[in-house]
Design a protein around this motif. Structure first.
Motif, PDB file in Angstrom:
ATOM      1  N   ASN A  32       0.830  -1.206   0.000  1.00 34.51           N
ATOM      2  CA  ASN A  32       0.000   0.000   0.000  1.00 34.51           C
ATOM      3  C   ASN A  32       0.867   1.261   0.000  1.00 34.51           C
ATOM      4  OD1 ASN A  32      -2.471  -1.288  -0.035  1.00 34.51           O
ATOM      5  ND2 ASN A  32      -2.712  -1.282   2.186  1.00 34.51           N
ATOM      6  N   SER A  37      -4.427   5.056  -1.434  1.00 32.43           N
ATOM      7  CA  SER A  37      -5.132   6.016  -2.294  1.00 32.43           C
ATOM      8  C   SER A  37      -4.577   7.431  -2.173  1.00 32.43           C
ATOM      9  CB  SER A  37      -6.625   6.027  -1.957  1.00 32.43           C
ATOM     10  OG  SER A  37      -6.823   6.369  -0.597  1.00 32.43           O
ATOM     11  N   GLU A  38      -3.625   7.648  -1.274  1.00 35.40           N
ATOM     12  CA  GLU A  38      -3.055   8.995  -1.105  1.00 35.40           C
ATOM     13  C   GLU A  38      -2.295   9.433  -2.358  1.00 35.40           C
ATOM     14  OE1 GLU A  38      -3.344   7.020   2.927  1.00 35.40           O
ATOM     15  OE2 GLU A  38      -2.629   6.450   0.928  1.00 35.40           O
ATOM     16  N   SER A  39      -2.231  10.744  -2.556  1.00 33.92           N
ATOM     17  CA  SER A  39      -1.528  11.283  -3.718  1.00 33.92           C
ATOM     18  C   SER A  39      -0.055  11.523  -3.448  1.00 33.92           C
ATOM     19  CB  SER A  39      -2.193  12.587  -4.184  1.00 33.92           C
ATOM     20  OG  SER A  39      -2.167  13.547  -3.161  1.00 33.92           O
ATOM     21  N   SER A  93       1.772   0.609 -11.043  1.00 32.30           N
ATOM     22  CA  SER A  93       1.415  -0.024  -9.777  1.00 32.30           C
ATOM     23  C   SER A  93       2.643  -0.607  -9.090  1.00 32.30           C
ATOM     24  CB  SER A  93       0.398  -1.154 -10.018  1.00 32.30           C
ATOM     25  OG  SER A  93      -0.761  -0.638 -10.644  1.00 32.30           O
ATOM     26  N   GLU A 139       2.473   1.562  -3.338  1.00 33.78           N
ATOM     27  CA  GLU A 139       1.504   1.979  -4.362  1.00 33.78           C
ATOM     28  C   GLU A 139       1.447   3.502  -4.470  1.00 33.78           C
ATOM     29  OE1 GLU A 139      -1.292   1.144  -7.343  1.00 33.78           O
ATOM     30  OE2 GLU A 139      -0.083  -0.260  -6.184  1.00 33.78           O
ATOM     31  N   ARG A 186       2.544   5.650  -7.817  1.00 37.00           N
ATOM     32  CA  ARG A 186       1.610   6.565  -8.463  1.00 37.00           C
ATOM     33  C   ARG A 186       2.156   7.977  -8.470  1.00 37.00           C
ATOM     34  NH1 ARG A 186      -2.525   5.138  -5.955  1.00 37.00           N
ATOM     35  NH2 ARG A 186      -2.542   6.701  -4.304  1.00 37.00           N
ATOM     36  N   SER A 223      -3.159   4.019   3.006  1.00 36.73           N
ATOM     37  CA  SER A 223      -4.306   3.228   2.540  1.00 36.73           C
ATOM     38  C   SER A 223      -4.062   2.774   1.107  1.00 36.73           C
ATOM     39  CB  SER A 223      -5.582   4.068   2.600  1.00 36.73           C
ATOM     40  OG  SER A 223      -5.528   5.122   1.638  1.00 36.73           O
TER      41      SER A 223
END
Length: 456
Positions: A382, A422-424, A395, A385, A389, A420
Motif C-alpha cells: 500500500n 489512495s493517497e496522492s 502499480s 503503491e 503513483r 491506505s
C-alpha cells in the motif's frame, strides 16, 4: 468490361456514392483492393472478369507483381506482398494464378498467368499488396498484436515508423480503430505495451478529437519531432514549452540529468558554471516548481552522444534554457562525466541507489532542505503503491526489504509509514514525525513499480 450506356450510368452513379472505389474499377477497369483491414492502397487483390470479381492466387506472387498493381491503381510502388490471405480470404472465383510480371506492365492482366480461372488454389492463398501510396495510413505490429490490436505504425516518406505515446489517449486510438475498420477503441495502452518498434518515430504529441478520419489529421508536433527519444519511454519528464527533459538513473518527473533536443538529437549540458539560477529555469520550464539543487558530477548518471550546451549562464528569469547565454550548440570541451542535473521542488521524492532505475530503487524524500530515506518498519505494498503513483510509475510490484538497492546516508526522514494506498503523496500517509525513528540505513525502504516493465 462493359461499355453500354446503362453500365456507364451505373459507374457514374457509383462515383457519386463512393469515388475511390469507382476510380479503381471504372478508370482502371479490372482491379481492386479489398478485404478486412484494407484501405485504398493495401488489401486483397481482386480482378474483374466475366462479369464477376475474383481473387489472385499467391503462387509465385512477388514485388514485381505488386508493382504493377500499385501503379495501376495510382498507389505508388509495391512495398510488401503479405502471404496467406493476409487481408482475409475472398469468395467465389480465383481468376488468376502463377502471375509473372516484369514490373513494367500497365495492367495485371498483361502479365503472364495460367489463364483466367485456371488454378489449383484455395482462398487461403489469396494474394495481397501494400503500396507506398499508403503514406497516411496506419497498421498494427508488435508481440501479441492482431489485426485490431498492436503497436501503431504509420507510413511516411516511404518508411514505416511508430507514434510516440506522449499525450496518447482513447480519442487518438478511436481514430486509428476507425481508420483501419476495427470498430471502437477499448484501450490506449502506452509505454510500448506490444513491444518497442523500430525505425523513426514519425508522430508525437498527437491530440485527436476522435472524429478525424485519419491520424494525420489530428494535431501533432510535426513529422519526425518527438518530445522524447525511442529508448527513453517514460524515462523522464518532458516540457510542453520546449525540447527539454530530465532523465537518468534514479530520476523522477522533476529531478534528473538535464537533456535538450537540438538538430533532431537529444544531448546533455556541461556543468561548467552550472548553478541554481540555471536549474531554476529548467524547473520552471518543466512546471516543476523551483530549483532545490543543481547537482554536478553526473549525479543521475552520465549521458551519451552529444553534449549540446556548455557555459550556460542564466539570470533565472528566462522561459527556456536555450534563451540563456551559452557557448553555442555543440561548442564545448567537456566529457559526459560533467553532465548537469537538477532537483526541483514539485515532486520531493526520488528512487535511487545501486541498480535503481526510474521506477525502482531506494525511496528518498526531500525535507528541510535535504534528502533522506524511509525506514521499512511496516513498509508494504500500500505504501509502495502511493510512491509508484506519485512518480507516474504504474502499480507497485514489490517492496524488497533490507536496503535492497543499497543503504542511504544522512537523515532517515520517515518511519512507520501507513498508507491506505489512495493517497496522492507519501507524506499524506500516517507516519512517525520527521526524524522520529529508531532505524538504521540497513532498513531503508525500497519499491519496484510496474512502470519498470516497459523501460528498455
Amino acid at each position: 468490361m462493359c461499355f453500354s450506356l446503362l453500365c456507364i450510368y451505373i459507374f457514374f452513379k457509383g462515383c457519386i456514392l463512393k469515388y475511390s472505389l469507382c476510380y479503381i474499377f471504372y478508370m482502371k477497369g479490372v482491379i481492386r483492393l479489398t478485404g478486412s483491414g484494407s484501405t485504398r492502397c493495401s488489401g486483397r487483390v481482386e480482378v474483374y472478369h466475366n462479369n464477376s470479381w475474383g481473387t489472385v492466387c499467391d503462387d509465385g506472387w512477388d514485388l514485381n507483381d505488386a508493382e504493377v498493381v500499385c501503379r495501376q491503381i495510382n498507389c505508388g510502388s509495391g512495398l510488401e506482398v503479405p502471404q496467406s490471405a493476409h487481408f482475409g480470404a475472398g469468395t467465389g472465383q480465383i481468376w488468376l494464378d502463377h502471375v509473372i510480371c516484369s514490373g513494367n506492365e500497365s495492367s495485371l492482366t498483361e502479365c503472364q498467368h495460367s489463364g483466367f480461372g485456371s488454378n489449383t488454389c484455395e482462398h487461403g492463398q489469396d494474394a495481397a499488396v501494400i503500396c507506398s501510396g499508403e503514406k497516411t495510413e496506419t497498421r498494427y505490429s508488435g508481440s501479441g498484436s492482431s489485426r485490431c490490436s498492436g503497436t501503431v505504425e504509420i507510413f511516411h516518406n516511404n518508411v514505416w515508423g511508430t507514434v510516440s505515446d506522449y499525450k496518447w489517449d482513447l480519442n487518438d486510438a478511436e481514430v486509428v480503430c476507425r481508420q483501419i475498420k476495427c470498430g471502437s477503441a477499448l484501450q490506449a495502452p502506452r509505454s510500448a505495451y506490444f513491444g518497442a518498434g523500430t525505425g523513426p518515430i514519425w508522430l508525437s504529441g498527437v491530440s485527436c478529437s476522435g472524429n478525424e478520419s485519419s491520424l494525420t489529421e489530428c494535431q501533432n508536433s510535426g513529422w519526425g519531432y518527438d518530445y522524447y527519444s525511442y529508448n527513453h519511454y517514460f524515462n523522464g519528464h518532458y516540457s510542453d514549452a520546449g525540447p527539454i527533459r530530465l532523465t537518468g538513473s534514479g530520476s523522477s518527473q522533476c529531478s534528473g540529468r538535464v537533456e535538450v533536443y537540438h538538430n533532431n538529437i537529444w544531448g546533455t549540458v556541461c556543468d561548467d558554471g552550472w548553478d541554481l539560477n540555471d536549474a531554476e529555469v529548467v524547473c520552471r520550464q518543466l512546471n516543476c516548481g523551483s530549483a532545490l539543487q543543481a547537482p554536478q558530477s553526473v549525479h543521475f548518471g552520465a549521458g551519451i552522444g552529444q553534449i549540446w550546451l556548455d557555459n550556460v549562464t542564466c539570470s533565472g528569469n528566462e522561459s527556456s534554457l536555450t534563451e540563456c547565454q551559452h557557448s553555442g550548440f555543440g561548442s564545448n570541451t567537456c566529457e559526459h562525466g560533467q553532465d548537469v542535473a537538477v532537483i526541483c521542488s514539485a515532486v520531493p521524492i526520488i528512487l535511487t541507489g545501486s541498480g535503481s532505475t526510474r521506477c525502482s530503487g531506494r525511496v528518498e524524500v526531500y525535507h528541510n532542505n535535504s534528502w533522506g530515506t524511509v525506514c521499512d518498519d511496516g513498509w508494504d505494498l500500500n505504501d509502495a503503491e502511493v510512491v509508484c503513483r506519485q512518480l507516474n510509475c504504474g502499480s507497485a510490484l514489490e517492496v524488497p526489504p533490507s536496503a535492497h538497492f543499497g543503504a542511504g546516508t544522512g537523515q532517515i526522514w520517515l518511519d512507520n509509514v501507513t498508507c491506505s494506498g489512495s493517497e496522492s503523496s507519501l507524506t499524506e500517509c500516517q507516519h512517525s514525525r520527521f526524524v522520529s525513528n529508531k532505524c538504521e540505513h540497513g532498513q531503508d525502504a525500497a519499491v519496484i513499480c510496474s512502470g519498470e516493465k516497459t523501460v528498455s
